[in-house]
Design a protein around this motif. Structure first.
Motif, mmCIF file in Angstrom:
data_model
loop_
_atom_site.group_PDB
_atom_site.id
_atom_site.type_symbol
_atom_site.label_atom_id
_atom_site.label_comp_id
_atom_site.label_asym_id
_atom_site.label_seq_id
_atom_site.Cartn_x
_atom_site.Cartn_y
_atom_site.Cartn_z
ATOM 1 N N VAL A 208 0.964 -1.188 0.062
ATOM 2 C CA VAL A 208 -0.038 0.060 -0.034
ATOM 3 C C VAL A 208 1.113 1.129 -0.078
ATOM 4 N N PRO A 209 0.677 2.201 -0.783
ATOM 5 C CA PRO A 209 1.561 3.226 -0.933
ATOM 6 C C PRO A 209 2.261 3.984 0.399
ATOM 7 N N PHE A 210 1.131 4.207 1.334
ATOM 8 C CA PHE A 210 1.799 4.900 2.363
ATOM 9 C C PHE A 210 2.389 3.974 3.308
ATOM 10 N N PHE A 211 2.088 2.834 3.323
ATOM 11 C CA PHE A 211 2.834 1.807 4.205
ATOM 12 C C PHE A 211 4.221 1.543 3.461
ATOM 13 N N ARG A 212 4.189 1.642 2.325
ATOM 14 C CA ARG A 212 5.803 1.239 1.731
ATOM 15 C C ARG A 212 6.479 2.632 1.954
ATOM 16 N N GLU A 213 6.083 3.645 1.911
ATOM 17 C CA GLU A 213 6.896 4.926 2.264
ATOM 18 C C GLU A 213 7.380 4.923 3.624
ATOM 19 N N PRO B 114 12.248 1.109 5.427
ATOM 20 C CA PRO B 114 13.694 0.420 5.959
ATOM 21 C C PRO B 114 13.355 -1.061 6.441
ATOM 22 N N ILE B 115 12.139 -1.295 6.888
ATOM 23 C CA ILE B 115 12.046 -2.764 7.273
ATOM 24 C C ILE B 115 11.778 -3.608 6.046
ATOM 25 N N LEU B 116 11.025 -2.999 4.731
ATOM 26 C CA LEU B 116 10.935 -3.690 3.588
ATOM 27 C C LEU B 116 12.081 -3.892 2.697
ATOM 28 N N GLU B 117 13.018 -3.130 3.302
ATOM 29 C CA GLU B 117 14.429 -2.978 2.517
ATOM 30 C C GLU B 117 15.454 -4.240 3.160
ATOM 31 N N ARG C 157 16.860 -10.262 1.351
ATOM 32 C CA ARG C 157 16.640 -11.804 1.094
ATOM 33 C C ARG C 157 15.788 -12.083 0.096
ATOM 34 N N ASN C 158 15.294 -11.302 -0.622
ATOM 35 C CA ASN C 158 14.413 -11.422 -1.936
ATOM 36 C C ASN C 158 12.999 -12.054 -1.001
ATOM 37 N N ASP C 159 12.441 -11.434 -0.080
ATOM 38 C CA ASP C 159 11.498 -11.921 0.478
ATOM 39 C C ASP C 159 10.488 -10.865 1.013
ATOM 40 N N GLN C 160 9.409 -11.194 1.806
ATOM 41 C CA GLN C 160 8.416 -10.356 2.432
ATOM 42 C C GLN C 160 9.179 -10.215 3.968
ATOM 43 N N PRO C 161 8.831 -9.117 4.552
ATOM 44 C CA PRO C 161 9.109 -8.927 5.944
ATOM 45 C C PRO C 161 8.734 -10.024 6.866
ATOM 46 N N ARG C 162 9.621 -10.630 7.695
ATOM 47 C CA ARG C 162 9.421 -11.684 8.606
ATOM 48 C C ARG C 162 8.415 -10.921 9.851
ATOM 49 N N ASP C 163 7.144 -11.299 9.959
ATOM 50 C CA ASP C 163 6.247 -11.080 11.025
ATOM 51 C C ASP C 163 5.690 -12.005 11.570
ATOM 52 N N PHE C 164 4.625 -11.884 12.631
ATOM 53 C CA PHE C 164 4.082 -12.942 13.309
ATOM 54 C C PHE C 164 2.611 -13.436 12.555
ATOM 55 N N LEU C 165 2.207 -12.743 11.642
ATOM 56 C CA LEU C 165 0.923 -12.865 11.000
ATOM 57 C C LEU C 165 0.773 -14.356 10.426
ATOM 58 N N LEU C 166 -0.311 -14.865 10.642
ATOM 59 C CA LEU C 166 -0.532 -16.246 10.062
ATOM 60 C C LEU C 166 -1.248 -16.542 8.811
ATOM 61 N N ASN C 167 -1.061 -17.595 8.168
ATOM 62 C CA ASN C 167 -2.053 -18.123 7.054
ATOM 63 C C ASN C 167 -3.140 -18.943 7.432
ATOM 64 N N PRO C 168 -4.236 -18.515 6.899
ATOM 65 C CA PRO C 168 -5.656 -19.030 7.436
ATOM 66 C C PRO C 168 -5.420 -20.548 7.538
ATOM 67 N N ASN C 169 -4.828 -21.410 6.401
ATOM 68 C CA ASN C 169 -5.000 -22.730 6.543
ATOM 69 C C ASN C 169 -4.160 -23.463 7.516
#
Length: 496
Positions: A369-374, A378-381, A386-398
């Motif tokens: 989302v534009p505002f969140f990317r800006e 620093p965390i996204l970078e 690692r060519n990955d998404q930020p490591r967070d504690f959010l879960l996948n539903p399955n």
């Protein structure tokens, strides 16, 4: 090259003895961790312990033919006892202050461990963990001014002693070197040091050290998160009503006996309506690992005059509860902080046959989302490296549904809801997400202390810029959330 033996089992015994090393606990300031009396007490006891147990036989076990820095053994005992004392303060009182009782208990634990597993093992564990901290910081910064290194200001500011002996020992091993530039000297990591760092990282990861470290950091942050309830109400404006709806969906009724996991300061217990839902004819036992949160919950209980709830300190993976006592075991925003399968098995153990296990937790969100990317660039970078998404504690539903099934639960139902999050104020948002609940805690944990603090300050500054550039209505994220429930079978033992 000096190579550490496999210390995986030794680390597990160390934790089982209630000991920790440099746990990144909060409250670092210019005054150090303790008042002078406690510092002197620990220093004297550490010196006595090292003098008694650091024998020639133990030196040979740990260092072979290498020369040992004179104060290394004493410093190792002091640091382990000091870290353990602060950890005990968090566990016991939910705060940083260490009194004489806690300091003596920490030293007793150290001495008991030495008596059972040898002093050399204690020293090896200290060397393993602290060398990782030192080498990891040097890898990140590439070079650290010598003065900053020996004072620990960039990577171990919790220490109240000099790291000069660790610097000299690392140089003796060939893992680090000093570089003079003009009138200043800098500490650098050598190629051998990089290899040692890779080996120690692999060993510590195998032993579960980094998960343990992250858990301690999370609990200490929550203990000090005094504005938790206020910020949650501002940042999640609709979630209180969603908590009440979840309780109804989970089937919580008047007269039920309910166990609540991750109760924090009673935000679901009282404000979310749990005690109202079961009423005086029912009963609630609410559990949380953070003592300060429990203290706030008890204060709220006293103010409200509700006597059909009791609070206990404990972890979801090891509940201080007897078997088959409850009609339901539920929690909101706790499951993603646990070893989920073990937590679900414990929840299943403490409910009666046919009882309900239910959780309301956030799921992976679209952060593109534009505002969140800006704002959080620093965390996204960090993740992009690692060519990955930020490591967070959010879960996948399955994955949660699969774990409900693996835990042996039946009649599993789930519902996805949308949770509005308002990014309204830079200081409050960063306090809540980064210093409080630790959304990106796993991403930030490997950073040296100073780098982490600098990144957090940068997030606040970037947030101020983003709030000027985007309207408040544009600074909103909708996190998917999952309500999920299952039941303990009538014909199945609590044993799996």
């Amino acid at each position: 090259m000096f190579i550490y033996p496999d210390l995986t089992q030794a680390l597990h015994r160390f934790w089982a003895a209630g000991l920790v090393i440099s746990p990144w606990l909060a409250g670092v300031d210019e005054d150090g961790r303790f008042d002078p009396v406690i510092h002197e007490l620990l220093s004297v006891r550490a010196r006595e312990c090292a003098f008694t147990h650091w024998t020639e036989a133990e030196r040979g076990l740990v260092l072979n033919d290498l020369a040992a820095p004179e104060r290394m053994a004493q410093i190792a005992v002091y640091e382990i006892a000091a870290s353990t004392a602060v950890h005990l303060a968090h566990e016991t009182f939910g705060e940083l202050d260490v009194d004489e009782t806690l300091a003596l208990e920490a030293m007793t634990r150290v001495e008991n461990f030495v008596g059972q597993h040898r002093f050399g093992t204690l020293l090896q564990l200290y060397m393993l963990v602290t060398s990782w901290e030192n080498h990891n910081a040097l890898l990140y910064y590439e070079e650290i001014p010598e003065r900053a290194f020996v004072r620990g200001t960039w990577h171990r500011p919790w220490v109240d002693y000099s790291l000069s002996e660790e610097l000299m020992f690392g140089a003796l091993l060939g893992n680090i070197r000093l570089l003079r530039r003009g009138e200043s000297r800098f500490v650098l990591l050598t190629d051998e040091g990089r290899d040692v760092l890779a080996r120690t990282t692999k060993m510590l990861d195998k032993a579960g050290y980094f998960r343990q470290r992250l858990t301690m950091l999370h609990v200490s942050q929550f203990n000090l998160f005094e504005t938790y309830e206020q910020l949650s109400g501002e940042i999640w404006p609709q979630v209180m009503e969603q908590r009440r709806q979840f309780l109804q969906w989970a089937g919580v009724q008047m007269g039920m006996k309910v166990l609540e996991l991750g109760c924090a300061n009673g935000v679901l217990t009282f404000d979310g309506g749990l005690t109202d839902q079961v009423g005086p004819s029912g009963f609630v036992v609410a559990v949380d690992p953070a003592m300060s949160m429990l203290a706030r919950a008890r204060s709220k209980q006293k103010r409200l005059g509700i006597d059909w709830v009791s609070f206990r300190q404990g972890r979801a993976e090891e509940l201080p509860i007897e078997e088959e006592r409850f009609d339901a075991a539920i929690g909101v925003a706790f499951l993603h902080f646990t070893d989920r399968l073990q937590a679900l098995r414990e929840m299943k153990r403490v409910v009666r046959p046919g009882g309900t296990i239910a959780s309301f937790h956030p799921l992976k969100a679209n952060l593109n989302v534009p505002f969140f990317r800006e704002w959080f660039a620093p965390i996204l970078e960090l993740a992009a490296k690692r060519n990955d998404q930020p490591r967070d504690f959010l879960l996948n539903p399955n994955q949660v549904r699969d774990e409900f099934e693996e835990a042996g639960l039946q009649d599993i139902e789930s519902l996805e809801v949308s949770i509005k999050s308002s990014f309204h104020d830079p200081d409050k948002v960063v306090q809540h997400y980064i210093r409080g609940v630790g959304l990106f805690g796993e991403e930030l944990a490997p950073l040296p202390w100073k780098a982490r603090e600098n990144l957090i300050e940068e997030l606040i500054e970037r947030g101020r810029f983003v709030c000027d550039q985007y309207a408040e209505s544009e600074r909103v994220l909708y996190f998917p959330g999952q309500w999920i429930k299952g039941h303990k079978p009538f014909n199945q033992s609590t044993e799996l």
